[in-house]
Design a protein around this motif. Structure first.
Motif, PDB file in Angstrom:
ATOM      1  N   ARG A   1      -8.915  12.314  -3.738  1.00 56.80           N
ATOM      2  CA  ARG A   1     -10.089  11.647  -4.317  1.00 56.80           C
ATOM      3  C   ARG A   1      -9.682  10.782  -5.500  1.00 56.80           C
ATOM      4  N   GLN A   2      -8.760  11.273  -6.335  1.00 54.82           N
ATOM      5  CA  GLN A   2      -8.285  10.477  -7.475  1.00 54.82           C
ATOM      6  C   GLN A   2      -7.671   9.168  -6.978  1.00 54.82           C
ATOM      7  N   TRP A   3      -6.860   9.236  -5.917  1.00 57.29           N
ATOM      8  CA  TRP A   3      -6.270   8.035  -5.330  1.00 57.29           C
ATOM      9  C   TRP A   3      -7.364   7.131  -4.750  1.00 57.29           C
ATOM     10  N   GLU A   4      -8.285   7.752  -4.031  1.00 57.78           N
ATOM     11  CA  GLU A   4      -9.354   7.006  -3.387  1.00 57.78           C
ATOM     12  C   GLU A   4     -10.154   6.174  -4.385  1.00 57.78           C
ATOM     13  N   ARG A   5     -10.368   6.691  -5.554  1.00 66.56           N
ATOM     14  CA  ARG A   5     -11.188   6.021  -6.563  1.00 66.56           C
ATOM     15  C   ARG A   5     -10.374   5.191  -7.557  1.00 66.56           C
ATOM     16  N   SER A   6      -9.067   5.128  -7.366  1.00 66.83           N
ATOM     17  CA  SER A   6      -8.218   4.393  -8.308  1.00 66.83           C
ATOM     18  C   SER A   6      -8.413   2.880  -8.171  1.00 66.83           C
ATOM     19  N   ASP A   7      -8.187   2.186  -9.274  1.00 68.12           N
ATOM     20  CA  ASP A   7      -8.287   0.723  -9.280  1.00 68.12           C
ATOM     21  C   ASP A   7      -7.270   0.100  -8.338  1.00 68.12           C
ATOM     22  N   VAL A   8      -6.067   0.684  -8.286  1.00 67.36           N
ATOM     23  CA  VAL A   8      -5.012   0.150  -7.419  1.00 67.36           C
ATOM     24  C   VAL A   8      -5.464   0.176  -5.960  1.00 67.36           C
ATOM     25  N   ARG A   9      -6.000   1.307  -5.513  1.00 66.19           N
ATOM     26  CA  ARG A   9      -6.461   1.395  -4.122  1.00 66.19           C
ATOM     27  C   ARG A   9      -7.604   0.419  -3.874  1.00 66.19           C
TER      28      ARG A   9
ATOM     29  N   MET B   1       0.833  -1.203   0.000  1.00 71.41           N
ATOM     30  CA  MET B   1       0.000   0.000   0.000  1.00 71.41           C
ATOM     31  C   MET B   1       0.868   1.254   0.000  1.00 71.41           C
ATOM     32  N   THR B   2       1.887   1.286   0.834  1.00 70.34           N
ATOM     33  CA  THR B   2       2.766   2.451   0.899  1.00 70.34           C
ATOM     34  C   THR B   2       3.452   2.687  -0.438  1.00 70.34           C
ATOM     35  N   GLU B   3       3.932   1.629  -1.049  1.00 68.85           N
ATOM     36  CA  GLU B   3       4.581   1.739  -2.361  1.00 68.85           C
ATOM     37  C   GLU B   3       3.599   2.296  -3.391  1.00 68.85           C
ATOM     38  N   ALA B   4       2.391   1.794  -3.400  1.00 63.75           N
ATOM     39  CA  ALA B   4       1.398   2.235  -4.384  1.00 63.75           C
ATOM     40  C   ALA B   4       0.996   3.689  -4.172  1.00 63.75           C
ATOM     41  N   VAL B   5       0.706   4.069  -2.942  1.00 64.11           N
ATOM     42  CA  VAL B   5       0.244   5.435  -2.689  1.00 64.11           C
ATOM     43  C   VAL B   5       1.345   6.446  -2.988  1.00 64.11           C
ATOM     44  N   GLN B   6       2.587   6.101  -2.763  1.00 66.61           N
ATOM     45  CA  GLN B   6       3.686   7.022  -3.043  1.00 66.61           C
ATOM     46  C   GLN B   6       3.838   7.308  -4.532  1.00 66.61           C
ATOM     47  N   HIS B   7       3.311   6.431  -5.369  1.00 67.05           N
ATOM     48  CA  HIS B   7       3.359   6.645  -6.819  1.00 67.05           C
ATOM     49  C   HIS B   7       2.094   7.319  -7.346  1.00 67.05           C
ATOM     50  N   ALA B   8       1.143   7.591  -6.485  1.00 64.60           N
ATOM     51  CA  ALA B   8      -0.101   8.243  -6.898  1.00 64.60           C
ATOM     52  C   ALA B   8       0.163   9.721  -7.188  1.00 64.60           C
ATOM     53  N   PRO B   9      -0.469  10.263  -8.217  1.00 56.23           N
ATOM     54  CA  PRO B   9      -0.306  11.694  -8.500  1.00 56.23           C
ATOM     55  C   PRO B   9      -0.704  12.540  -7.287  1.00 56.23           C
ATOM     56  N   GLY B  10       0.130  13.509  -6.963  1.00 62.38           N
ATOM     57  CA  GLY B  10      -0.176  14.427  -5.870  1.00 62.38           C
ATOM     58  C   GLY B  10       0.192  13.933  -4.488  1.00 62.38           C
ATOM     59  N   CYS B  11       0.702  12.703  -4.367  1.00 62.41           N
ATOM     60  CA  CYS B  11       1.100  12.198  -3.050  1.00 62.41           C
ATOM     61  C   CYS B  11       2.398  12.878  -2.623  1.00 62.41           C
ATOM     62  N   LEU B  12       2.393  13.409  -1.404  1.00 65.07           N
ATOM     63  CA  LEU B  12       3.565  14.087  -0.860  1.00 65.07           C
ATOM     64  C   LEU B  12       4.373  13.193   0.075  1.00 65.07           C
ATOM     65  N   GLY B  13       3.870  11.995   0.359  1.00 64.05           N
ATOM     66  CA  GLY B  13       4.592  11.058   1.210  1.00 64.05           C
ATOM     67  C   GLY B  13       3.645  10.118   1.925  1.00 64.05           C
ATOM     68  N   ALA B  14       4.198   8.997   2.359  1.00 62.17           N
ATOM     69  CA  ALA B  14       3.414   7.988   3.071  1.00 62.17           C
ATOM     70  C   ALA B  14       4.346   7.183   3.967  1.00 62.17           C
ATOM     71  N   THR B  15       3.824   6.769   5.111  1.00 59.81           N
ATOM     72  CA  THR B  15       4.613   5.948   6.028  1.00 59.81           C
ATOM     73  C   THR B  15       3.684   5.082   6.875  1.00 59.81           C
ATOM     74  N   VAL B  16       4.278   4.048   7.456  1.00 60.58           N
ATOM     75  CA  VAL B  16       3.571   3.188   8.397  1.00 60.58           C
ATOM     76  C   VAL B  16       4.321   3.227   9.718  1.00 60.58           C
ATOM     77  N   LEU B  17       3.589   3.444  10.789  1.00 58.99           N
ATOM     78  CA  LEU B  17       4.153   3.385  12.135  1.00 58.99           C
ATOM     79  C   LEU B  17       3.754   2.037  12.723  1.00 58.99           C
ATOM     80  N   TRP B  18       4.759   1.207  13.010  1.00 62.40           N
ATOM     81  CA  TRP B  18       4.509  -0.150  13.482  1.00 62.40           C
ATOM     82  C   TRP B  18       4.093  -0.112  14.948  1.00 62.40           C
ATOM     83  N   PRO B  19       3.260  -1.033  15.379  1.00 60.61           N
ATOM     84  CA  PRO B  19       2.800  -1.036  16.778  1.00 60.61           C
ATOM     85  C   PRO B  19       3.923  -1.369  17.757  1.00 60.61           C
ATOM     86  N   ALA B  20       3.853  -0.734  18.921  1.00 64.79           N
ATOM     87  CA  ALA B  20       4.827  -1.012  19.978  1.00 64.79           C
ATOM     88  C   ALA B  20       4.528  -2.353  20.636  1.00 64.79           C
TER      89      ALA B  20
END
Length: 110
Positions: A82-90, A44-63
């Motif tokens: 919204r474009q990301w939200e409606r994308s086939d990849v998402r 998911m992080t890899e995909a969203v980072q390639h979405a148009p207009g994405c400024l960054g993405a990260t996952v914080l792992w549980p303690a």
């Protein structure tokens, strides 16, 4: 599936939420789903980072194993979100997660 940009008409979104938008999602998974969910987080992080207009993405792992995973991503504006939200990849990635996630809480800040 969570609707990140609400049920507003696309034309109204820039007036409602001008500027950048940050999405934080807390997801809880069972112990047996953790390995598959962690792979999903990477995908998911890899995909969203390639979405148009994405400024960054990260996952914080549980303690602790019972804590939620926190996924945070930021978009240039709500129209790009919204474009990301409606994308086939998402949509495909969300379908995978729906089988793994026990609960989720979404916070969108504009």
């Amino acid at each position: 599936m969570t609707d990140l940009t609400g049920d507003f008409n696309t034309g109204k979104l820039p007036k409602i939420a001008p500027g950048t938008v940050t999405v934080a999602i807390a997801r809880t998974v069972t112990a047996q789903n953790r390995p598959e969910f962690e792979q999903w987080c990477h995908d998911m992080t890899e995909a969203v980072q390639h979405a148009p207009g994405c400024l960054g993405a990260t996952v914080l792992w549980p303690a602790k194993p019972t804590d939620p995973y926190q996924m945070v991503f930021r978009f240039l504006d709500v129209l790009h979100l919204r474009q990301w939200e409606r994308s086939d990849v998402r949509q495909q990635l969300r379908a995978r997660a729906d089988q793994l996630v026990e609960s989720e809480k979404v916070t969108v800040t504009a």
